[in-house]
Design a protein around this motif. Structure first.
Motif, short mmCIF file in Angstrom:
data_model
loop_
_atom_site.label_atom_id
_atom_site.label_comp_id
_atom_site.label_asym_id
_atom_site.label_seq_id
_atom_site.Cartn_x
_atom_site.Cartn_y
_atom_site.Cartn_z
N ASN A 29 0.83 -1.20 0.00
CA ASN A 29 0.00 0.00 0.00
C ASN A 29 0.87 1.27 0.00
N THR A 30 0.64 2.15 -0.96
CA THR A 30 1.43 3.39 -0.97
C THR A 30 0.49 4.59 -1.00
N GLU A 31 1.00 5.74 -0.62
CA GLU A 31 0.20 6.97 -0.77
C GLU A 31 1.11 8.12 -1.17
N GLU A 32 0.51 9.08 -1.86
CA GLU A 32 1.28 10.26 -2.30
C GLU A 32 1.51 11.19 -1.12
N VAL A 33 2.73 11.60 -0.94
CA VAL A 33 3.03 12.52 0.15
C VAL A 33 3.59 13.80 -0.46
N ALA A 34 3.03 14.94 -0.07
CA ALA A 34 3.53 16.21 -0.61
C ALA A 34 4.91 16.48 -0.02
N VAL A 35 5.81 16.97 -0.87
CA VAL A 35 7.17 17.21 -0.39
C VAL A 35 7.34 18.69 -0.09
N ASP A 36 7.76 18.98 1.11
CA ASP A 36 8.01 20.36 1.49
C ASP A 36 9.47 20.43 1.90
N SER A 37 10.30 20.88 0.97
CA SER A 37 11.74 20.78 1.24
C SER A 37 12.42 22.12 1.03
N PRO A 38 13.42 22.44 1.86
CA PRO A 38 14.15 23.70 1.67
C PRO A 38 15.16 23.61 0.51
N LEU A 39 15.31 22.45 -0.10
CA LEU A 39 16.30 22.30 -1.18
C LEU A 39 15.81 22.98 -2.46
N PRO A 40 16.72 23.34 -3.39
CA PRO A 40 16.29 24.00 -4.64
C PRO A 40 15.28 23.12 -5.41
#
Ligand SMILES: Cc1ncc(COP(=O)(O)O)c(C=O)c1O
Length: 484
Positions: A29-40
């Motif tokens: 089972n997988t789910e989409e996770v929003a990425v909130d990253s300080p990287l460029p």
């Protein structure tokens, strides 16, 4: 997808290889996770598909995977030459202590516990091997060989004989890494045929050794488990020719507490700490293969080494130093530190008597097991390992079939001096019951026909795989999924 027993136990009734497959977490089972990253932005994704699983699902996944594998914690593992010893768990506790995790970039003054342990281990290993100086840096036995060869090269170069001494002699019974390390260091490899008794043929050695000899690499007992009883003559022949004598420490388990390579005339040696001192096998990774040398070679060892300060009025007793003509570094920092901590803990816990006892039992166990099996053992008297011959059977098929009896097979087809070789090393850790279980497996397979052997293994997670292709063209599960 089904998750029943047949998928992950060694169930002979499973319908196909695929029935023994454990899906990757990403296939569950997988789910989409929003990425909130300080990287460029160009280095990140907007979202990421991650497994969404409960803790028990995760725990069972890893437990199933661990049960598909076979290791020294699951059963006997008599893989000759590899010395697959059980790794005692107390060494893990010692390695997990806070001090073991300190960063080696810190100053010597703030690393006194660490450096003290390293100095202690250098000393233990030097005393066990009969060597004068030890470097802990190389990360595996083969890396130790390569390091030892570079030390020999530096020595000959200093004597103005670097170019002239361009050959390394290696017996035909030697481990493949001896040939490879010598070639990698730029030497011509001279293969020495064994005598009829499976040992070094002195006449052949005399003919091979000369002005071009840099090193003779040997293990003792050799890979047939036979003690090279002419070792003093061997050392004389090599030294008289101006060469050095290298000890491949893979078989040191047979000698612990009884005999020392340094006393036999060896100049350089490596210690396979994962074989002799029950630390995990490296698999080319986090192992350790310290190198010991005699006094005259100490100045070439890799840096840094550790020593006790001559007159330290303060608490900082130990310091790192660079040997005068060091060949440089062969690994980051001081080597694979946590493996070295485990080595130290193992030696300290066993002490003189324990190490002596380990080698006695290793030899006893090999001799007991050999006396219980139906296969012929052509070369005797052996020590911690023996090489049986599968006779008319194919040794590789024998090995595959032994897996069906729930034990790990011996090393096969090597050394080539024995036809269809089954190189067997039970080690000292096995009980009589386990040795009998192994003997039963050998004997059951000895009585089986070719058809049965060729169809084996039937009860393992993976059946016959193309080992060469798997090693050369590694295709990881996640790549397969990506391609799909
Ligand atoms: C006789 C012998 N020499 C050298 C090696 C190489 O040691 P490592 O696997 O630590 O690189 C092995 C490994 O099995 C061996 O059996």
């Amino acid at each position: 997808m089904r998750y029943d027993q047949a998928r992950w136990t060694h169930d002979a009734d499973a319908e196909s290889d695929d029935d023994r497959y454990e899906p990757l977490l990403a296939e569950k089972n997988t789910e989409e996770v929003a990425v909130d990253s300080p990287l460029p932005d160009d280095l990140t994704r907007e979202d990421l598909e991650l497994p969404a699983l409960s803790e028990p699902q995760l725990a069972r996944h890893y437990t199933r995977l661990s049960q598909m594998n076979y290791g020294v914690d699951s059963g006997p593992y008599p893989l000759g030459s590899c010395t697959m010893k059980y790794n005692p768990k107390f060494t893990e506790d010692v390695a997990a202590l806070g001090d073991a995790a300190v960063h080696h970039d810190r100053s010597d003054e703030s690393l006194q516990g660490t450096l003290g342990l390293m100095a202690g281990l250098q000393d233990y290993l030097a005393r066990i091997g009969g060597m004068d100086a030890v470097s802990l840096q190389p990360p595996a036995g083969a890396a130790g060989e390569f390091t030892g060869i570079l030390v020999a090269k530096a020595f000959h170069e200093q004597n103005g004989e670097g170019e002239q001494r361009d050959e390394i002699i290696v017996p035909d019974s030697a481990h493949g890494t001896n040939f490879a390390s010598a070639a990698l260091a730029g030497y011509d490899v001279v293969e020495l045929p064994s005598g009829e008794d499976g040992r070094v043929d002195l006449e052949a050695l005399e003919a091979a050794a000369g002005d071009r000899t840099a090193l003779f690499m040997l293990t003792n007992p050799n890979t047939l488990g036979l003690f090279e009883r002419d070792i003093e003559e061997i050392a004389d022949i090599v030294h008289d020719a101006g060469g050095l004598l290298y000890y491949d420490g893979a078989n040191l388990n047979a000698l612990l507490g009884r005999a020392r390579p340094g006393d036999m005339g060896f100049d350089i040696m490596h210690y396979n700490v994962h074989k002799t001192f029950a630390t995990p096998h490296g698999g080319g990774g986090p192992g350790a293969g310290p190198v010991g040398v005699t006094d005259e070679l100490a100045e070439f060892l890799p840096a840094p080494r550790v020593r006790e300060r001559e007159a330290s009025g303060d608490d900082a007793r130990y310091e790192r130093f660079e040997p005068e003509h060091t060949i440089g570094k062969v690994h980051g920092f001081e080597g694979n530190w946590l493996v070295l901590v485990k080595t130290y803990a193992y030696i300290a816990r066993l002490g003189d008597e324990g190490l002596d006892d380990a080698s006695a039992k290793a030899v006893l166990n090999a001799n007991y097991l050999a006396s219980q099996i139906d296969y012929d053992v052509p070369f005797e008297p052996f020590h911690h390992e023996f090489v049986a011959s599968a006779g008319d059977q194919d040794a590789a098929d024998v090995a595959k079939r032994m897996l069906d009896y729930g034990v790990h097979p011996p090393t096969t087809k090597w050394p080539e001096i024995v036809s269809e070789a089954l190189m067997t090393e039970p080690t000292e850790i096995e009980s009589k019951e386990t040795l009998d279980q192994l003997a039963d497996a050998f004997d059951a397979v000895a009585g089986e026909d070719d058809e049965t052997l060729e169809a084996a293994p039937e009860r393992t997670t993976a059946r016959r795989i193309d080992q060469t292709d798997a090693a050369r063209n590694l295709r990881l599960s996640w790549q397969a999924i990506d391609e799909e």
